[in-house]
Design an enzyme around this catalytic site. Structure first.
Site, short mmCIF file in Angstrom:
data_model
loop_
_atom_site.label_atom_id
_atom_site.label_comp_id
_atom_site.label_asym_id
_atom_site.label_seq_id
_atom_site.Cartn_x
_atom_site.Cartn_y
_atom_site.Cartn_z
N TYR A 111 16.18 2.23 101.82
CA TYR A 111 17.55 2.02 101.34
C TYR A 111 18.55 2.75 102.23
CZ TYR A 111 18.47 -0.52 97.04
OH TYR A 111 18.72 -1.51 96.14
N GLU A 120 22.72 2.36 101.86
CA GLU A 120 24.09 1.86 101.76
C GLU A 120 25.02 2.63 102.70
OE1 GLU A 120 22.31 1.94 98.87
OE2 GLU A 120 23.24 0.60 97.38
N ASP A 166 33.31 -20.13 112.59
CA ASP A 166 31.96 -20.03 112.00
C ASP A 166 31.04 -20.79 112.95
OD1 ASP A 166 29.61 -20.44 110.67
OD2 ASP A 166 30.52 -21.05 108.77
N THR A 181 25.25 -17.32 111.32
CA THR A 181 23.89 -16.99 110.92
C THR A 181 23.06 -16.79 112.18
OG1 THR A 181 23.51 -19.36 110.72
CG2 THR A 181 23.85 -18.14 108.68
N LYS A 232 19.55 -20.04 113.42
CA LYS A 232 19.63 -21.43 113.86
C LYS A 232 19.34 -21.49 115.36
CE LYS A 232 22.60 -22.88 110.03
NZ LYS A 232 23.32 -21.80 109.35
N ARG A 236 16.48 -14.92 109.25
CA ARG A 236 17.60 -15.37 108.43
C ARG A 236 18.53 -14.19 108.18
NH1 ARG A 236 15.93 -20.26 107.16
NH2 ARG A 236 17.86 -20.69 106.07
N1 DSN Z 1 22.66 -25.25 105.49
C1 DSN Z 1 23.14 -25.09 106.83
C2 DSN Z 1 22.97 -26.31 107.64
O1 DSN Z 1 21.92 -26.91 107.52
O2 DSN Z 1 23.82 -26.68 108.41
C3 DSN Z 1 24.52 -24.58 106.85
O3 DSN Z 1 24.60 -23.47 106.04
#
Ligand code: DSN
Length: 434
Positions: free
Chosen positions: A57, A59, A203, A229, A232, A238
């Site tokens: 932990y 914070e 984004d 994120t 990808k 993730r």
């Molecule tokens: N769910 C994602 C996508 O597949 O584009 C975006 O958050």
């Protein structure tokens, strides 16, 4: 491989769960994974997720924690921040947001008052995201939203976006999309935001890996805040990163993420992101990101040659959208489901300028991308085979309403043969290459 280590450790304790894990390992190896927001993370990235950091932990932020015992967690978070800043060129990075939706919520929370803040962003059915002000997301319920869309050529019309921004005067102007296959003009977005006194937010969840690898222009220095994120095209675990330029923005974002929205950071994830960022600094990653785009362009060209309606006439990035209703009179959902049956896993998706019949759950299009296939080592010539598989499957699909228990395939035996062929093709590639 790490898959085998994981299942062999889980198996004696929980055989039921281990069997599911093994089944997923096998599925990921045996199909063509073409959901553009997915990838195969490296063994090092995934192994780090299982480290003892998961037990800790802490914070707060490095050097300013509410718990003792932070020698290693501070070192990990500092290293990850340093790598994120170096790779993307921004002076500040927050790596604690748990994923993309909380990251965007963190940005809005930092700068907007609920029920007063104004956000301008792309509409969901033209390629935006739920957290870009969809009415079913709190972002659409807590803030006033104005959505822009694509023009008749399925492209962003920057003059129209400027006109709307001048009229609406957003506090936050959002660019960055989940289903837009073209280059984003970050310089122009930044210029419009400055003109109307808005904070610019990109984004870049989908294209973060392309930006890191030099295959898409960078939002720096044009855009104030960048969220994305890490799982990808960036090929990490993730997680999420929020980058900012101005010290006052950085401070507001850090406060919004913790203590505003979240509690303890997920240190194993942050460490794993650090590994992914280290990998993304390599020559191999630059080659991978260039190849992702080359593969997507090759796939788009092959599909167009076979007569499919590729939205905007191609792609500049890792993804493409095909309007399957325009191409073949088929609904997107049926195409996605039947492609999965033969081993091509992508998703049904809305497309801009679609028919009147399009609905989010029954859209006219399918969305696909090449990050996972590229990570497996596929090149342009393999995209010809992939397009051929898809074409053969789609030509074999029935278009009209199906009777109960009626096969959706014109020739079920051909569909079964194709399934075996795709499986053998997929299994001939490893799940991770450099
Ligand atoms: N769910 C994602 C996508 O597949 O584009 C975006 O958050």
């Amino acid at each position: 491989m790490i898959e085998k280590t994981v299942t062999s450790l889980v198996e004696p304790c929980d055989p039921q769960l281990a069997a599911i894990l093994q089944s997923e390992d096998e599925r990921q190896a045996a199909v063509l994974r073409m959901i553009p927001s997915e990838n195969y993370a490296s063994p090092a990235v995934r192994a780090t997720l299982a480290s003892t950091l998961s037990n800790k932990y802490g914070e707060g932020y490095p050097g300013r924690r509410y718990y003792q015992g932070q020698q290693n967690t501070d070192a990990v978070e500092r290293l990850a921040i340093e790598r994120a800043c170096r790779l993307f060129g921004y002076p500040h990075a927050n790596l604690q947001a748990l994923s993309g939706a909380p990251a965007n919520l963190g940005v809005y929370t930092a700068f907007l008052k609920p029920f007063e803040g104004r956000i301008m962003a792309m509409r969901l059915d033209h390629g935006g995201h739920l957290t870009h002000g969809s009415p079913v997301s709190v972002t659409g319920q807590w803030f006033e939203i104005r959505h822009y869309g694509c023009d008749e050529q399925d492209r962003l019309d920057m003059d129209e976006i400027r006109r709307m921004a001048l009229e609406f005067r957003p506090h936050v102007l959002v660019c960055g999309y989940t289903a837009y296959p073209r280059v984003i003009d970050f310089a122009r977005f930044g210029e419009i935001a400055r003109e109307v006194g808005a904070i610019s937010l990109a984004d870049v969840s989908h294209i973060a890996g392309l930006i890191a690898g030099g295959a898409h222009p960078s939002p720096f220095p044009h855009i104030d805040i960048v969220s994305f994120t890490t799982h990808k095209t960036l090929r990490g675990p993730r997680g999420a990163i929020i980058l900012s330029q101005k010290p006052e923005h950085a401070e507001a974002i850090d406060k919004a993420v913790f203590p505003g929205l979240q509690g303890g950071p997920h240190f194993a994830t942050i460490a794993s992101v650090a590994v992914a960022l280290h990998e993304a600094e390599s020559e191999g990653f630059r080659n991978y990101s260039a190849q992702v785009v080359k593969n997507a362009q090759a796939l788009a060209a092959q599909l167009m040659e076979k007569g499919y309606h590729v939205v905007s006439g191609g792609t500049d990035n890792h993804l493409l959208l095909v309007d399957v209703r325009k191409s073949a009179g088929l609904p997107g959902k049926r195409v996605a489901e039947l492609l999965e049956e033969v081993g091509v896993v992508l998703n049904f998706n809305t497309v801009p300028n679609a028919s009147d019949r399009q609905k989010p759950l029954f859209p006219d299009g399918i969305r696909m991308g090449t990050p996972s296939l590229t990570t497996r080592g596929m090149k342009e010539n393999h995209m010809a085979a992939v397009a051929d598989f898809m074409d053969r499957a789609m030509k074999n699909m029935k278009a009209g309403k199906l009777e109960k228990d009626e096969s959706p395939w014109k020739d079920p035996a051909a569909a079964a043969a194709l399934t075996a062929e795709i499986r053998a093709f997929a299994l001939s590639f490893p799940t991770f290459t450099w």
